[in-house]
Design a protein around this motif. Structure first.
Motif: not given
Length: 581
Positions: A555-568
Motif C-alpha cells: 500500500y505504501s510502495e506499489c501505486d497499482l495496489y494502492k489504487n486498487l485498494v482505494n477504488m474498492q
C-alpha cells in the motif's frame, strides 16, 4: 485393413472376431439350401433324360436335410445375432468410458479448442453409428467378402469361364465404390459438421434461455439455432440424394452378372463344353452369393459414415495424455522459474519468477487479464508451461503424475459445479471413501450443515444439474466442504465470496478460515479486504509481476495496489441516483 478394424472397434478389434466368425459361418450355412436344390433339380433332369423313375429315397434325404438345415440355421442365426449385438454394445459402452477417461487426462488447452457440442456428438451420435455398423454391417461385410472369395476359388476349379461370368462386373462395382469414397468422405464430414453445429446451438440455446427471454431473442429473432437445423436438413438430403443413386447403380450392375452367366453358360452348353449339371451349379450359387454383397451395398452409405465417426473418435483417443510418472514428496514449496505462457499465440505471462512457501497464504491481485487465473491453472496442470519450469518441492511439475498431483491439491473457484446427485455424494467427491460422520464434520466446518438439515431429505436431497436447485452461497459452501474432506496440502482459491451477498459472504469466509488452516494457500483476490493478512501478496499487471510483499508494504510502495485498494473502498460508498450525483 488393420487400421480399419482398430478404428471401427474404438481400439478393441478383438471384440469383433466372434461376431465375424459366426456371421461368416452363418453365410456358409445359408448356401446349404442351394446345394439341396441342386441335387433335387439335378435328379429331375437326369430322370427325365434317362427316362427313369425319380429317386424317392434321395428326395426323402433332401427333405430331412432341409429340416436339419432349418434347425441349424435358426440356432446359428441366434448365436450370430447375440455375438453381433454383444460386440456392438460392448465396444460402444467401453469406448465411451475409455474416451471419457481419456478426455480427463488431456490438457485443458486441448479441450478449450474443441466445441462442447462436438464432444457431445462424438459421445452419443458417433458411438451410435459404431453400434449400428458393428451390429448390422461390419460382420456381414467381412463374411460377404470371405464368401465371395471362397466361392470364386471353388467355382474356378469347376469352370473358369462361368466363374469369370459371375464375377465379370465385380471390378466395375468396386471401382465405382472406390471413386465414391472421396465423395462420401466429403459429404459425410459436412453432415457431421452440421450435426455438431446443431448440437452446439441447441446447447447454447438451453444454457442461455434466461438471456434469450430477457433480451427478447426468442422465436424468429433467435435465428442461429434455426439456421443450424436448416443446414443439417440440407446436408442430410444431399448425403442421401447423391449417394443413394450410386448405391443403387452398383447393385444393378452387380445383378447383371446373372444374365451374363446364363449367356456364357448357354453358349458353352450348346458347344458341348459343359453339361446341364455344371450350369445348374453356377446358376444356383450365383443366385445366393450376390445376396450378402447386395446387403453390403445397401448399407454402404451408413458404413462409410460409421468409418468417418470412428476416425473422429480415434483422432481424440490418439491425442497425447498429460505426461508424468513422478510423485510429490513432503516438500510443497511452489517455485516458478522464468515461466511464460500463451493462449493461441497471445502471450499472457512473461518470465514469471516466484516462490510460495509451505503453509503460507499467497494472494494474487491485479487488474482483469493480468494473469492471475493462468498462474493457478498452471499450478493445477490444467495447462502445461510452454517456457520455463514450475516445481513443487524438487519435482518438475510436467514430470509429476497428474493423478498424484490432484491428490495433494484442492480447488475452490467462483463457478461451482455440482453433479446431479445427492448432497452427500457431491461432498464426497473430495473423498469418496469418507464416512458419513466425516462428511458431517466437513459440512459443519464449511458452514453448510445447518441449511442441509433444513432440506426435505437432508444429506440425501438430490441436487439439480450444475447445482441449479441451490443458491450461490450454498453451492460455495458445499464446494468448500469437498475441499475440507479431501484434506490436501495445497489449496487453490479463486475468491469464493466475490459474487455473494453479505449474509452468505460471512458464512463462506468462516468456512474458508477453517479450510486454509495449516495449508499452502494460493488465492486469487477480488475483494482486497479479504487478503490484508496474507503472508505475501503478489501484484500482477499485463502478465508480469509488478511487486510483492505484505498489505502494508504494498500500500505504501506499489501505486497499482494502492489504487486498487482505494477504488474498492470508494465503490463501497457507491449508490444509485436518479440525477447522477
Amino acid at each position: 485393413m488393420s487400421k480399419f478394424f482398430y478404428n471401427i472397434s474404438s481400439g478393441n478389434p478383438k471384440k469383433l472376431f466372434p461376431a465375424i466368425f459366426w456371421a461368416t459361418f452363418e453365410s456358409v450355412v445359408r448356401l446349404i439350401p442351394a446345394v439341396i436344390a441342386f441335387y433335387g433339380i439335378n435328379e429331375l433332369f437326369e430322370s427325365f433324360r434317362d427316362h427313369r423313375m425319380l429317386d424317392i429315397q434321395l428326395f426323402v434325404v433332401l427333405g430331412v436335410s432341409s429340416l436339419i438345415w432349418f434347425v441349424l440355421q435358426m440356432y446359428i442365426s441366434k448365436i450370430t445375432y447375440d455375438k453381433e449385438y454383444l460386440a456392438a454394445y460392448d465396444v460402444s459402452a467401453e469406448g465411451r468410458t475409455e474416451l471419457a477417461n481419456h478426455l480427463r487426462k488431456l490438457s485443458l488447452g486441448f479441450l478449450d479448442r474443441r466445441d462442447p457440442g462436438d464432444l457431445t456428438t462424438m459421445m452419443l451420435g458417433d458411438y451410435t453409428q459404431l453400434e449400428s455398423a458393428i451390429s448390422h454391417m461390419i460382420p456381414q461385410a467381412v463374411s460377404a467378402g470371405i464368401l465371395l472369395f471362397l466361392a470364386f476359388i471353388s467355382l474356378l476349379v469347376i469352370n473358369w469361364q462361368l466363374t469369370l461370368g459371375i464375377y465379370a462386373l465385380l471390378p466395375v462395382v468396386l471401382l465405382i465404390v472406390l471413386i465414391s469414397n472421396r465423395l462420401m468422405k466429403k459429404l459425410g464430414g459436412r453432415h457431421i459438421d452440421a450435426k455438431v453445429e446443431s448440437a452446439s446451438r441447441l446447447q447454447e440455446y438451453l444454457q442461455g434461455i434466461k438471456e434469450i427471454k430477457a433480451y427478447s431473442l426468442g422465436g424468429e429473432k433467435f435465428s442461429r439455432i434455426e439456421e443450424a437445423f436448416d443446414r443439417l436438413r440440407i446436408e442430410s438430403i444431399r448425403l442421401e440424394g447423391i449417394l443413394g443413386p450410386v448405391v443403387m447403380t452398383t447393385i444393378s450392375i452387380l445383378r447383371v452378372g446373372l444374365p451374363v452367366l446364363i449367356f456364357i453358360g448357354g453358349k458353352l452348353l450348346i458347344d458341348g463344353q459343359i453339361d446341364e449339371s455344371a450350369l445348374l451349379i453356377f446358376i444356383v450359387v450365383a443366385s445366393r452369393i450376390y445376396d450378402p454383397f447386395t446387403t453390403l451395398m445397401m448399407n454402404y452409405t451408413e458404413m462409410r459414415y460409421a468409418i468417418i465417426s470412428a476416425d473422429r473418435i480415434m483422432d481424440i483417443r490418439n491425442q497425447s495424455e498429460m505426461s508424468g510418472n513422478d510423485e510429490l514428496s513432503e516438500d510443497f514449496t511452489i517455485s516458478f522459474k522464468n515461466v511464460s505462457f500463451s493462449y493461441n499465440n497471445e502471450q499472457v505471462l512473461h518470465n514469471i519468477n516466484m516462490v510460495i512457501r509451505p503453509k503460507t497464504m499467497t494472494a494474487l491481485v491485479g487488474p482483469s487479464g493480468s494473469g492471475k487465473s493462468t498462474i493457478v491453472k498452471l499450478i493445477s496442470r490444467f495447462y502445461d508451461v510452454q517456457d520455463g519450469k514450475i516445481f513443487i518441492g524438487s519435482k518438475n511439475l510436467v514430470e509429476v503424475n497428474p493423478d498424484n498431483l490432484y491428490q495433494h491439491i484442492s480447488m475452490v473457484f467462483q463457478d461451482v459445479y455440482l453433479f446431479k446427485d445427492t448432497i452427500l455424494n457431491n461432498i464426497r467427491v473430495g473423498n469418496q471413501s469418507a464416512s458419513f460422520e466425516e462428511v458431517i464434520e466437513a459440512a459443519k466446518n464449511a458452514q453448510c450443515h445447518d441449511f442441509i438439515m433444513r432440506l426435505p431429505d437432508g444429506y440425501n436431497t438430490m441436487v439439480g444439474e450444475g447445482g441449479s436447485t441451490l443458491s450461490g452461497g450454498e453451492k460455495q459452501r458445499i464446494s468448500i466442504a469437498r475441499a475440507l474432506l479431501k484434506k490436501t496440502e495445497i489449496i487453490l482459491l479463486d475468491e469464493a465470496t466475490a459474487a455473494l451477498d453479505l449474509e452468505n459472504e460471512s458464512a463462506v469466509q468462516k468456512a474458508i478460515t477453517n479450510l486454509v488452516k495449516d495449508r499452502t494457500v494460493i488465492v486469487i483476490a477480488h475483494r482486497l479486504n479479504t487478503i490484508v493478512n496474507a503472508d505475501k501478496i503478489i501484484v500482477l499487471n499485463k502478465g508480469r509481476i509488478l511487486s510483492s510483499g505484505t498489505h502494508s508494504e504494498l500500500y505504501s510502495e506499489c501505486d497499482l495496489y494502492k489504487n486498487l485498494v482505494n477504488m474498492q473502498t470508494e465503490s463501497k460508498n457507491w449508490k444509485f441516483s436518479r440525477n447522477g450525483n
